[in-house]
Design a protein around this motif. Sequence first.
Motif, short mmCIF file in Angstrom:
data_model
loop_
_atom_site.label_atom_id
_atom_site.label_comp_id
_atom_site.label_asym_id
_atom_site.label_seq_id
_atom_site.Cartn_x
_atom_site.Cartn_y
_atom_site.Cartn_z
N ASN A 120 -2.03 -0.99 3.54
CA ASN A 120 -2.74 -1.87 2.63
C ASN A 120 -1.78 -2.94 2.11
O ASN A 120 -0.80 -2.63 1.43
N LEU A 121 -2.05 -4.19 2.45
CA LEU A 121 -1.15 -5.28 2.11
C LEU A 121 -0.90 -5.37 0.62
O LEU A 121 0.25 -5.45 0.17
N GLU A 122 -1.95 -5.34 -0.16
CA GLU A 122 -1.80 -5.49 -1.61
C GLU A 122 -0.96 -4.37 -2.20
O GLU A 122 -0.11 -4.61 -3.07
N ALA A 123 -1.20 -3.14 -1.73
CA ALA A 123 -0.44 -2.00 -2.26
C ALA A 123 1.03 -2.10 -1.90
O ALA A 123 1.91 -1.76 -2.70
N ILE A 124 1.33 -2.57 -0.69
CA ILE A 124 2.72 -2.71 -0.26
C ILE A 124 3.42 -3.80 -1.06
O ILE A 124 4.53 -3.62 -1.58
N VAL A 125 2.77 -4.95 -1.20
CA VAL A 125 3.35 -6.10 -1.90
C VAL A 125 3.65 -5.77 -3.35
O VAL A 125 4.59 -6.31 -3.95
N ALA A 126 2.89 -4.85 -3.93
CA ALA A 126 3.08 -4.47 -5.33
C ALA A 126 4.48 -3.94 -5.59
O ALA A 126 4.98 -4.00 -6.73
N TYR A 127 5.15 -3.43 -4.56
CA TYR A 127 6.51 -2.91 -4.72
C TYR A 127 7.57 -4.00 -4.55
O TYR A 127 8.77 -3.72 -4.61
N GLU A 128 7.13 -5.22 -4.30
CA GLU A 128 8.02 -6.38 -4.15
C GLU A 128 9.15 -6.12 -3.15
O GLU A 128 10.34 -6.33 -3.45
N PRO A 129 8.82 -5.67 -1.94
CA PRO A 129 9.86 -5.38 -0.95
C PRO A 129 10.44 -6.63 -0.32
O PRO A 129 9.78 -7.68 -0.24
N ASP A 130 11.69 -6.53 0.11
CA ASP A 130 12.28 -7.60 0.92
C ASP A 130 12.44 -7.15 2.37
O ASP A 130 12.99 -7.86 3.20
N LEU A 131 11.96 -5.93 2.68
CA LEU A 131 11.87 -5.43 4.05
C LEU A 131 10.87 -4.27 4.08
O LEU A 131 10.91 -3.40 3.22
N VAL A 132 9.99 -4.31 5.07
CA VAL A 132 9.06 -3.20 5.28
C VAL A 132 9.29 -2.66 6.68
O VAL A 132 9.41 -3.43 7.64
N VAL A 133 9.38 -1.34 6.81
CA VAL A 133 9.58 -0.69 8.11
C VAL A 133 8.31 0.10 8.44
O VAL A 133 7.84 0.91 7.63
N VAL A 134 7.76 -0.15 9.63
CA VAL A 134 6.52 0.51 10.05
C VAL A 134 6.70 1.12 11.44
O VAL A 134 7.60 0.75 12.19
N GLY A 135 5.80 2.05 11.77
CA GLY A 135 5.84 2.67 13.09
C GLY A 135 5.06 1.90 14.12
O GLY A 135 5.18 2.13 15.33
N GLY A 136 4.21 0.96 13.68
CA GLY A 136 3.42 0.16 14.60
C GLY A 136 2.70 -0.94 13.84
O GLY A 136 2.54 -0.87 12.62
N ASP A 137 2.29 -1.98 14.56
CA ASP A 137 1.61 -3.11 13.93
C ASP A 137 0.12 -2.81 13.82
O ASP A 137 -0.69 -3.26 14.63
N ILE A 138 -0.23 -2.05 12.81
CA ILE A 138 -1.62 -1.62 12.64
C ILE A 138 -2.40 -2.65 11.83
O ILE A 138 -1.94 -3.11 10.78
N ASP A 139 -3.58 -2.99 12.33
CA ASP A 139 -4.47 -3.92 11.63
C ASP A 139 -3.78 -5.25 11.29
O ASP A 139 -4.07 -5.86 10.26
N GLY A 140 -2.84 -5.64 12.13
CA GLY A 140 -2.16 -6.92 11.92
C GLY A 140 -1.30 -6.97 10.68
O GLY A 140 -1.05 -8.04 10.12
N ILE A 141 -0.78 -5.81 10.26
CA ILE A 141 0.00 -5.76 9.03
C ILE A 141 1.27 -6.59 9.11
O ILE A 141 1.73 -7.15 8.10
N VAL A 142 1.87 -6.71 10.29
CA VAL A 142 3.10 -7.49 10.43
C VAL A 142 2.84 -8.96 10.09
O VAL A 142 3.57 -9.57 9.31
N ALA A 143 1.78 -9.53 10.67
CA ALA A 143 1.45 -10.93 10.39
C ALA A 143 1.05 -11.12 8.93
O ALA A 143 1.38 -12.14 8.31
N SER A 144 0.36 -10.14 8.37
CA SER A 144 -0.06 -10.23 6.97
C SER A 144 1.14 -10.27 6.05
O SER A 144 1.20 -11.06 5.10
N LEU A 145 2.12 -9.40 6.32
CA LEU A 145 3.34 -9.38 5.51
C LEU A 145 4.15 -10.66 5.73
O LEU A 145 4.72 -11.22 4.78
#
Length: 334
Positions: A124-149
């Motif tokens: 969930n983009l909004e939930a992830i952004v709430a932590y104000e990360p400067d790097l996100v690590v994922v196991g796969g590009d699900i639902d276009g999360i990479v482009a969204s971030l």
Amino acid sequence: MFRNRKPLAALLVSIALVLGACSSESVSEETTTTEAVTATTVAETTTTSAATTTTVQSGYPVTVESGGVTTTVESPPTAIVSLSPTATEMLFAIGAGSNVVAVDEYSYYPAEAPVTDLSGFTPNLEAIVAYEPDLVVVGGDIDGIVASLEGVGIPTLVLPAATVIEDAYQQIRTLGEVTGFVDDAESLASTMQAEIEGLVAEVEIPAEPLTYYHELGSDGGGSFYSVTSSTFIGEVFGAFGLENIADPADTDGFGYPVLSVEFIIEADPDLIFFTNCCGDTPETIAARPGWESISAVSSGSLYELDDDLASRWGPRLVEFFRLVADALSSRGNG
């Protein structure tokens, strides 16, 4: 073990996909849906290998390509969100744990990992952004999360499911490069490799290969999910010279065949390995109708494996090798 255990169906898909590489259109261990496990689901899942390579640079910015995604990090990240249990273990093992601000719901190892209700299955983009990360690590590009971030200026590193053991070492080194813990990552990868090679060397491999069956789980109706030699799990067993009974059943080449009771009994494996995900014990397996005729059952060669160790390719991979080495040594001494 699992604090909030996934349903059996999701767990079995998870384990299968964990060890088959995933393209950006398919899913890995941390990005599987909770659809029921069926032979059709297994057969139709994409498993294109995604290599991880690092562009070594002096300082920052650092650019890496992993899982088909190019990631550039301008400066050492200090607020990392990990949506991959394996990546979480790697981050803490290389010393970057103090820079991790949030991890997904299944990243419960090590104990100090800041577990949240973030999901690697449905990011969930909004939930992830709430932590104000400067790097996100994922196991796969699900639902276009990479482009969204990327759209909100957050770099995302994709570390897909390992298909071979070398992938584990490479991903550790990649995380080290991106986070600035290069030397720690190199030390971890090198130490792991040396320990694994040592464990394999200590086990006497018989001239006549022992056969084995690795059980991921069952549907309760006589179908059993297994792995072949072409998978990450299969490579671990293969390092000890073991021969996989499931290989002939892999007609579609996916690596995760569904076996019948009759097939397993006829194959007559010398050893049976099973994970502790489904409540089975050596006693319950031995009590299955017809299984008393299997060599592994009659000799007591039934070995329980921690399902996390058997499905993650991080720093605890050494423990997976140790469990298999101990099982083989105890059998030889029995």
